[in-house]
Design a protein around this motif. Sequence first.
Motif, PDB file in Angstrom:
ATOM      1  N   ALA A 254     -22.981  -6.914 -22.487  1.00 54.60           N
ATOM      2  CA  ALA A 254     -24.457  -6.931 -21.875  1.00 54.60           C
ATOM      3  C   ALA A 254     -24.557  -7.866 -20.650  1.00 54.60           C
ATOM      4  O   ALA A 254     -25.128  -7.593 -19.903  1.00 54.60           O
ATOM      5  CB  ALA A 254     -25.524  -6.989 -22.731  1.00 54.60           C
ATOM      6  N   SER A 255     -23.727  -8.984 -21.022  1.00 53.57           N
ATOM      7  CA  SER A 255     -23.981 -10.111 -19.999  1.00 53.57           C
ATOM      8  C   SER A 255     -23.094  -9.925 -18.785  1.00 53.57           C
ATOM      9  O   SER A 255     -23.056 -10.832 -17.759  1.00 53.57           O
ATOM     10  CB  SER A 255     -23.832 -11.475 -20.472  1.00 53.57           C
ATOM     11  N   ALA A 256     -21.955  -9.158 -19.047  1.00 54.70           N
ATOM     12  CA  ALA A 256     -20.697  -9.227 -17.910  1.00 54.70           C
ATOM     13  C   ALA A 256     -21.365  -8.417 -16.869  1.00 54.70           C
ATOM     14  O   ALA A 256     -22.158  -7.519 -16.720  1.00 54.70           O
ATOM     15  CB  ALA A 256     -19.804  -8.775 -18.637  1.00 54.70           C
ATOM     16  N   LEU A 257     -20.460  -8.417 -15.646  1.00 52.39           N
ATOM     17  CA  LEU A 257     -20.477  -7.423 -14.598  1.00 52.39           C
ATOM     18  C   LEU A 257     -19.996  -5.917 -15.067  1.00 52.39           C
ATOM     19  O   LEU A 257     -19.348  -5.800 -16.016  1.00 52.39           O
ATOM     20  CB  LEU A 257     -19.627  -7.993 -13.394  1.00 52.39           C
ATOM     21  N   SER A 258     -20.641  -5.116 -14.324  1.00 50.49           N
ATOM     22  CA  SER A 258     -20.171  -3.590 -14.380  1.00 50.49           C
ATOM     23  C   SER A 258     -18.436  -3.602 -14.396  1.00 50.49           C
ATOM     24  O   SER A 258     -18.085  -4.346 -13.816  1.00 50.49           O
ATOM     25  CB  SER A 258     -20.900  -2.892 -13.665  1.00 50.49           C
ATOM     26  N   ARG A 259     -17.983  -2.361 -14.719  1.00 53.08           N
ATOM     27  CA  ARG A 259     -16.795  -2.158 -14.758  1.00 53.08           C
ATOM     28  C   ARG A 259     -16.199  -2.269 -12.971  1.00 53.08           C
ATOM     29  O   ARG A 259     -15.217  -2.754 -12.593  1.00 53.08           O
ATOM     30  CB  ARG A 259     -16.206  -1.028 -15.263  1.00 53.08           C
ATOM     31  N   GLU A 260     -17.309  -1.668 -12.150  1.00 50.76           N
ATOM     32  CA  GLU A 260     -16.899  -1.509 -10.844  1.00 50.76           C
ATOM     33  C   GLU A 260     -16.881  -2.778 -10.211  1.00 50.76           C
ATOM     34  O   GLU A 260     -16.139  -3.215  -9.496  1.00 50.76           O
ATOM     35  CB  GLU A 260     -17.884  -0.448 -10.221  1.00 50.76           C
ATOM     36  N   LYS A 261     -18.052  -3.592 -10.474  1.00 50.95           N
ATOM     37  CA  LYS A 261     -18.179  -4.847  -9.882  1.00 50.95           C
ATOM     38  C   LYS A 261     -16.964  -5.722 -10.333  1.00 50.95           C
ATOM     39  O   LYS A 261     -16.519  -6.701  -9.552  1.00 50.95           O
ATOM     40  CB  LYS A 261     -19.741  -5.310 -10.119  1.00 50.95           C
ATOM     41  N   SER A 262     -16.635  -5.783 -11.490  1.00 53.24           N
ATOM     42  CA  SER A 262     -15.718  -6.556 -12.011  1.00 53.24           C
ATOM     43  C   SER A 262     -14.259  -6.038 -11.149  1.00 53.24           C
ATOM     44  O   SER A 262     -13.686  -7.046 -10.883  1.00 53.24           O
ATOM     45  CB  SER A 262     -15.289  -6.308 -13.661  1.00 53.24           C
ATOM     46  N   LEU A 263     -14.093  -5.093 -11.245  1.00 52.69           N
ATOM     47  CA  LEU A 263     -12.777  -4.796 -10.405  1.00 52.69           C
ATOM     48  C   LEU A 263     -12.873  -5.187  -8.860  1.00 52.69           C
ATOM     49  O   LEU A 263     -11.872  -5.812  -8.540  1.00 52.69           O
ATOM     50  CB  LEU A 263     -12.598  -3.187 -10.360  1.00 52.69           C
ATOM     51  N   ALA A 264     -13.888  -5.255  -8.350  1.00 52.75           N
ATOM     52  CA  ALA A 264     -14.107  -5.409  -6.880  1.00 52.75           C
ATOM     53  C   ALA A 264     -13.932  -6.940  -6.995  1.00 52.75           C
ATOM     54  O   ALA A 264     -13.145  -7.681  -6.123  1.00 52.75           O
ATOM     55  CB  ALA A 264     -15.541  -5.133  -6.472  1.00 52.75           C
ATOM     56  N   LEU A 265     -14.481  -7.725  -7.856  1.00 52.67           N
ATOM     57  CA  LEU A 265     -14.195  -9.354  -7.902  1.00 52.67           C
ATOM     58  C   LEU A 265     -12.848  -9.597  -8.204  1.00 52.67           C
ATOM     59  O   LEU A 265     -12.259 -10.548  -7.727  1.00 52.67           O
ATOM     60  CB  LEU A 265     -15.121  -9.655  -8.994  1.00 52.67           C
ATOM     61  N   ILE A 266     -12.070  -8.917  -9.035  1.00 52.11           N
ATOM     62  CA  ILE A 266     -10.603  -9.078  -9.229  1.00 52.11           C
ATOM     63  C   ILE A 266      -9.916  -8.880  -8.298  1.00 52.11           C
ATOM     64  O   ILE A 266      -8.944  -9.925  -7.925  1.00 52.11           O
ATOM     65  CB  ILE A 266     -10.181  -8.429 -10.562  1.00 52.11           C
ATOM     66  N   GLU A 267     -10.087  -7.793  -7.503  1.00 47.90           N
ATOM     67  CA  GLU A 267      -9.220  -7.672  -6.334  1.00 47.90           C
ATOM     68  C   GLU A 267      -9.630  -8.551  -5.169  1.00 47.90           C
ATOM     69  O   GLU A 267      -8.785  -8.774  -4.306  1.00 47.90           O
ATOM     70  CB  GLU A 267      -9.428  -5.932  -5.901  1.00 47.90           C
ATOM     71  N   ALA A 268     -10.920  -8.833  -4.895  1.00 47.42           N
ATOM     72  CA  ALA A 268     -11.416  -9.941  -4.135  1.00 47.42           C
ATOM     73  C   ALA A 268     -10.388 -11.143  -4.235  1.00 47.42           C
ATOM     74  O   ALA A 268      -9.983 -11.769  -3.284  1.00 47.42           O
ATOM     75  CB  ALA A 268     -12.806 -10.079  -3.981  1.00 47.42           C
ATOM     76  N   LEU A 269     -10.540 -11.479  -5.390  1.00 44.83           N
ATOM     77  CA  LEU A 269      -9.818 -12.994  -5.775  1.00 44.83           C
ATOM     78  C   LEU A 269      -8.313 -12.937  -5.570  1.00 44.83           C
ATOM     79  O   LEU A 269      -7.633 -13.753  -5.223  1.00 44.83           O
ATOM     80  CB  LEU A 269      -9.856 -13.286  -7.195  1.00 44.83           C
ATOM     81  N   ALA A 270      -7.535 -11.761  -5.967  1.00 41.75           N
ATOM     82  CA  ALA A 270      -6.263 -11.584  -5.590  1.00 41.75           C
ATOM     83  C   ALA A 270      -5.982 -11.827  -4.231  1.00 41.75           C
ATOM     84  O   ALA A 270      -5.090 -12.263  -3.881  1.00 41.75           O
ATOM     85  CB  ALA A 270      -5.877 -10.111  -5.939  1.00 41.75           C
ATOM     86  N   GLN A 271      -6.967 -11.057  -3.413  1.00 45.56           N
ATOM     87  CA  GLN A 271      -6.707 -11.258  -2.022  1.00 45.56           C
ATOM     88  C   GLN A 271      -6.854 -12.687  -1.395  1.00 45.56           C
ATOM     89  O   GLN A 271      -6.146 -13.226  -0.720  1.00 45.56           O
ATOM     90  CB  GLN A 271      -7.727 -10.416  -1.222  1.00 45.56           C
ATOM     91  N   ASP A 272      -7.735 -13.565  -2.318  1.00 39.82           N
ATOM     92  CA  ASP A 272      -8.118 -14.763  -1.720  1.00 39.82           C
ATOM     93  C   ASP A 272      -6.746 -15.484  -2.218  1.00 39.82           C
ATOM     94  O   ASP A 272      -6.448 -16.425  -1.325  1.00 39.82           O
ATOM     95  CB  ASP A 272      -9.242 -15.446  -2.452  1.00 39.82           C
ATOM     96  N   TYR A 273      -6.119 -15.539  -3.322  1.00 40.45           N
ATOM     97  CA  TYR A 273      -5.112 -16.075  -3.692  1.00 40.45           C
ATOM     98  C   TYR A 273      -3.857 -15.746  -2.629  1.00 40.45           C
ATOM     99  O   TYR A 273      -3.047 -16.839  -2.406  1.00 40.45           O
ATOM    100  CB  TYR A 273      -4.682 -15.735  -4.960  1.00 40.45           C
ATOM    101  N   THR A 274      -3.853 -14.460  -2.278  1.00 41.93           N
ATOM    102  CA  THR A 274      -2.763 -14.252  -1.555  1.00 41.93           C
ATOM    103  C   THR A 274      -2.683 -14.793   0.260  1.00 41.93           C
ATOM    104  O   THR A 274      -1.674 -15.387   0.507  1.00 41.93           O
ATOM    105  CB  THR A 274      -2.599 -12.509  -1.463  1.00 41.93           C
ATOM    106  N   HIS A 275      -3.884 -14.823   0.584  1.00 41.77           N
ATOM    107  CA  HIS A 275      -4.206 -15.370   1.783  1.00 41.77           C
ATOM    108  C   HIS A 275      -4.011 -16.728   2.038  1.00 41.77           C
ATOM    109  O   HIS A 275      -3.505 -17.350   2.915  1.00 41.77           O
ATOM    110  CB  HIS A 275      -5.469 -15.078   2.500  1.00 41.77           C
ATOM    111  N   GLU A 276      -4.409 -17.479   0.707  1.00 39.10           N
ATOM    112  CA  GLU A 276      -4.399 -19.074   0.882  1.00 39.10           C
ATOM    113  C   GLU A 276      -2.954 -19.432   0.561  1.00 39.10           C
ATOM    114  O   GLU A 276      -2.574 -20.311   0.936  1.00 39.10           O
ATOM    115  CB  GLU A 276      -5.230 -19.700  -0.446  1.00 39.10           C
ATOM    116  N   GLU A 277      -2.120 -18.442   0.066  1.00 35.87           N
ATOM    117  CA  GLU A 277      -0.570 -18.872  -0.037  1.00 35.87           C
ATOM    118  C   GLU A 277       0.111 -18.571   1.175  1.00 35.87           C
ATOM    119  O   GLU A 277       0.944 -19.300   1.541  1.00 35.87           O
ATOM    120  CB  GLU A 277      -0.225 -18.026  -1.358  1.00 35.87           C
ATOM    121  N   HIS A 278      -0.558 -17.510   1.969  1.00 38.69           N
ATOM    122  CA  HIS A 278       0.443 -17.080   3.243  1.00 38.69           C
ATOM    123  C   HIS A 278      -0.530 -17.083   4.266  1.00 38.69           C
ATOM    124  O   HIS A 278      -1.299 -16.118   4.522  1.00 38.69           O
ATOM    125  CB  HIS A 278       0.998 -15.644   3.018  1.00 38.69           C
ATOM    126  N   PRO A 279      -1.364 -18.269   4.877  1.00 36.35           N
ATOM    127  CA  PRO A 279      -2.153 -18.404   5.836  1.00 36.35           C
ATOM    128  C   PRO A 279      -1.873 -17.749   6.989  1.00 36.35           C
ATOM    129  O   PRO A 279      -0.560 -17.440   7.411  1.00 36.35           O
ATOM    130  CB  PRO A 279      -2.436 -19.726   6.038  1.00 36.35           C
TER     131      PRO A 279
END
Length: 279
Positions: A254-279
């Motif tokens: 009940a306190s967590a993000l929806s499944r859709e918003k959770s997926l969006a956050l996970i994919e955004a963080l994956a992009q952040d890690y990728t870009h920070e590793e390969h600027p």
Amino acid sequence: MAGPKDLDPSSSPRAMLGAELRHARERKGLSQEQLGQRLFVSGSFVGQLESGARRMQLEHARLLDEVLETNGFFLRNCKAAAKSKYEEPFAEAAEAEAQATAIREYAPSLIPGLLQTRAYAQAVNRAYDPMALEATIDEWVEGRMERIRLLDNPTKPLLWTVLDEAALRRETGGRVVMAESLRHIADLIRRNRVIVQVLPLSAGAHAAIQGALKLMEFADAPPLAYFEGVRTGRLEDDPATVAQLRFTFDLLVASALSREKSLALIEALAQDYTHEEHP
């Protein structure tokens, strides 16, 4: 009447031992609760022994042979059924996990085992024991990868995980490893193989703020809860306690993000890690 034959080591010892236990109990006309009283355990515990979800201990085997009059069968075969490919104290939980039809889990500080990549598991196990030999680490990681093969089945078990945002932001193994790990989770979500929700840091205090939680359900045995700490692990089968912990998990959902918003956050963080590793 001939007694049960000793277990064939090439078969599934725990499953066969559980089946023999059910047969011997029913032959004596005892319910799981009645047998549990003789063993000083709950009826739920007996059910989990019969299903193979829990490991039979030597003290239980001795009592079973006495109560069920099985001429030492359970004591003789207990050691064969107790063999495990997993490290203690987590072996019994991992073996129960393999029997579960549904797994619900809250992970506060790391990506849980069934969602890990090989590289992430390598980093976690190396952090767990910095002095371990490479061969030992490799063995632990292979055990983890074998557990993950549960997800090769397209529908079973149900895996529903609430991931704390802190686990996604903790750089375990470095940015490349984190990017790969989050893309792996996103792929499982998009293939509808798992349900993952992120508990955001903005949620503040929550029902499981004190630690990790895993709940397991079985087709023919009562549910189990599992707690894990630093080099420790414990299974809980008390029905009232497990029910309360299920309520705790529901509060997390009940306190967590929806499944859709959770997926969006996970994919955004994956992009952040990728870009920070390969600027």
